[in-house]
Design a protein around this motif. Structure first.
Motif, short mmCIF file in Angstrom:
data_model
loop_
_atom_site.label_atom_id
_atom_site.label_comp_id
_atom_site.label_asym_id
_atom_site.label_seq_id
_atom_site.Cartn_x
_atom_site.Cartn_y
_atom_site.Cartn_z
N ARG A 1 5.52 -7.64 15.23
CA ARG A 1 5.77 -6.19 15.31
C ARG A 1 7.22 -5.89 14.93
NH1 ARG A 1 2.57 -6.36 20.22
NH2 ARG A 1 4.48 -6.17 21.44
N GLN A 2 8.16 -6.71 15.40
CA GLN A 2 9.58 -6.52 15.04
C GLN A 2 9.79 -6.69 13.54
OE1 GLN A 2 11.73 -9.39 17.36
NE2 GLN A 2 11.67 -8.15 19.22
N GLU A 3 9.16 -7.70 12.97
CA GLU A 3 9.30 -7.94 11.53
C GLU A 3 8.71 -6.77 10.74
OE1 GLU A 3 8.47 -11.50 8.34
OE2 GLU A 3 8.43 -11.97 10.48
N GLN A 4 7.56 -6.25 11.19
CA GLN A 4 6.95 -5.10 10.53
C GLN A 4 7.88 -3.89 10.58
OE1 GLN A 4 3.44 -4.77 12.89
NE2 GLN A 4 2.55 -6.64 12.07
N GLN A 5 8.47 -3.64 11.75
CA GLN A 5 9.37 -2.49 11.89
C GLN A 5 10.54 -2.60 10.93
OE1 GLN A 5 10.11 -2.65 16.12
NE2 GLN A 5 8.49 -1.18 16.57
N GLN A 6 11.10 -3.79 10.77
CA GLN A 6 12.21 -3.98 9.84
C GLN A 6 11.75 -3.78 8.40
OE1 GLN A 6 13.57 -7.89 10.92
NE2 GLN A 6 15.21 -7.07 12.21
N ARG A 7 10.63 -4.40 8.03
CA ARG A 7 10.14 -4.34 6.66
C ARG A 7 9.73 -2.91 6.28
NH1 ARG A 7 7.84 -8.92 6.25
NH2 ARG A 7 9.45 -9.70 4.88
N LEU A 8 9.22 -2.15 7.24
CA LEU A 8 8.65 -0.83 6.94
C LEU A 8 9.53 0.32 7.41
CD1 LEU A 8 5.02 -1.79 7.99
CD2 LEU A 8 5.90 -1.60 5.65
N GLN A 9 10.80 0.06 7.65
CA GLN A 9 11.66 1.08 8.25
C GLN A 9 11.80 2.35 7.42
OE1 GLN A 9 15.54 -0.50 9.03
NE2 GLN A 9 15.60 -1.62 7.11
N GLU A 10 11.61 2.28 6.12
CA GLU A 10 11.72 3.50 5.30
C GLU A 10 10.48 4.39 5.40
OE1 GLU A 10 10.90 3.19 0.82
OE2 GLU A 10 11.40 1.12 1.35
N PHE A 11 9.41 3.87 6.01
CA PHE A 11 8.17 4.61 6.15
C PHE A 11 7.92 4.95 7.61
CE2 PHE A 11 7.54 1.91 2.38
CZ PHE A 11 7.28 2.90 1.43
N THR A 12 7.15 6.01 7.84
CA THR A 12 6.73 6.34 9.19
C THR A 12 5.44 5.57 9.46
OG1 THR A 12 7.67 8.54 8.97
CG2 THR A 12 6.07 8.21 10.75
N VAL A 13 5.56 4.53 10.26
CA VAL A 13 4.42 3.69 10.60
C VAL A 13 4.39 3.54 12.11
CG1 VAL A 13 3.41 1.38 10.40
CG2 VAL A 13 4.52 2.41 8.42
N VAL B 1 0.85 -1.20 0.00
CA VAL B 1 0.00 0.00 0.00
C VAL B 1 0.88 1.25 0.00
CG1 VAL B 1 -1.62 1.36 1.39
CG2 VAL B 1 -2.03 -1.09 1.05
N LEU B 2 1.84 1.31 0.91
CA LEU B 2 2.67 2.51 1.04
C LEU B 2 3.54 2.75 -0.18
CD1 LEU B 2 3.54 2.07 4.81
CD2 LEU B 2 2.12 3.88 3.81
N ASN B 3 4.14 1.71 -0.74
CA ASN B 3 4.95 1.88 -1.95
C ASN B 3 4.11 2.43 -3.10
OD1 ASN B 3 7.56 1.11 -1.17
ND2 ASN B 3 7.12 -1.05 -1.48
N TYR B 4 2.91 1.89 -3.27
CA TYR B 4 2.03 2.31 -4.34
C TYR B 4 1.60 3.77 -4.16
CZ TYR B 4 -1.85 2.09 -7.68
OH TYR B 4 -2.71 2.32 -8.74
N LEU B 5 1.19 4.11 -2.94
CA LEU B 5 0.73 5.48 -2.69
C LEU B 5 1.85 6.49 -2.85
CD1 LEU B 5 -1.63 4.86 0.34
CD2 LEU B 5 -2.30 5.39 -2.02
#
Length: 187
Positions: free
Chosen positions: A128-140, A101-105
């Motif tokens: 939650r740890q895996e999400q933080q690693q995967r999404l580190q380039e975004f503010t989530v 979603v974030l990459n597309y937007l």
């Protein structure tokens, strides 16, 4: 119940120390999935994906996330383009859908992306740890429960993919015209 001896012992102990030596199926399911030390979603044994225990549409490619992103943009426009516009994903698993979603937007709708506040509600500390690693380039923002979100603070959309099947449920039967709950016992 012999797949994880320590978890089985914890469940057996809970049953033995419960009134009438029984627990609801929901309690059993909650322990099996979310026990802080031994539950499926709480340990490194979580194995989700094409070669794992199960997979969902987000493991097949970004299409699902991109379609949702289009709908989120429409919602934002219909609501008059509020800032911030919140997307609250409940049970985001490994963060694949959020990433899609974030990459597309970011690529296709930079104005919406700039107005976006993405929040994940995830019970599993490992995920939650895996999400933080995967999404580190975004503010989530990643939260462990809905209680962490202030009442009436969201203008946007709450959504999930494959969440309901991971929620502990109570089981009932209809017996002689009466609804009766099913319990888990040591027998």
């Amino acid at each position: 119940m012999d797949s994880h001896p320590v978890l089985c012992a914890a469940i057996a102990d809970r049953i033995a120390n419960s009134p009438n030596q029984r627990i609801t199926f929901a309690t059993y399911m909650d322990m099996a999935l979310y026990h802080p030390d031994y539950g499926y979603y709480s340990t490194q044994a979580v194995n989700i994906g094409k070669r794992g225990d199960f997979f969902t549409s987000v493991h097949l490619g970004p299409d699902f996330g991109e379609l949702l992103a289009e709908q989120f943009v429409q919602m934002w426009e219909i609501l008059g383009q509020p800032v911030p516009f919140s997307l609250v994903e409940m049970g985001a698993g490994q963060g694949h859908l959020a990433l899609d979603v974030l990459n597309y937007l970011k690529l296709r709708y930079p104005n919406f992306f700039a107005a976006l506040e993405y929040i994940i509600v995830e019970k599993s500390p490992i995920l939650r740890q895996e999400q933080q690693q995967r999404l580190q380039e975004f503010t989530v923002q990643i939260k462990s429960s809905l209680e962490e979100i202030l009442s009436n603070s969201i203008i946007g959309c709450f959504f999930s993919n494959e969440l309901v099947d991971a929620l502990p449920v109570h089981q009932f039967i209809l017996e002689q015209g009466q609804l009766r709950e099913i319990y888990v016992t040591l027998q």
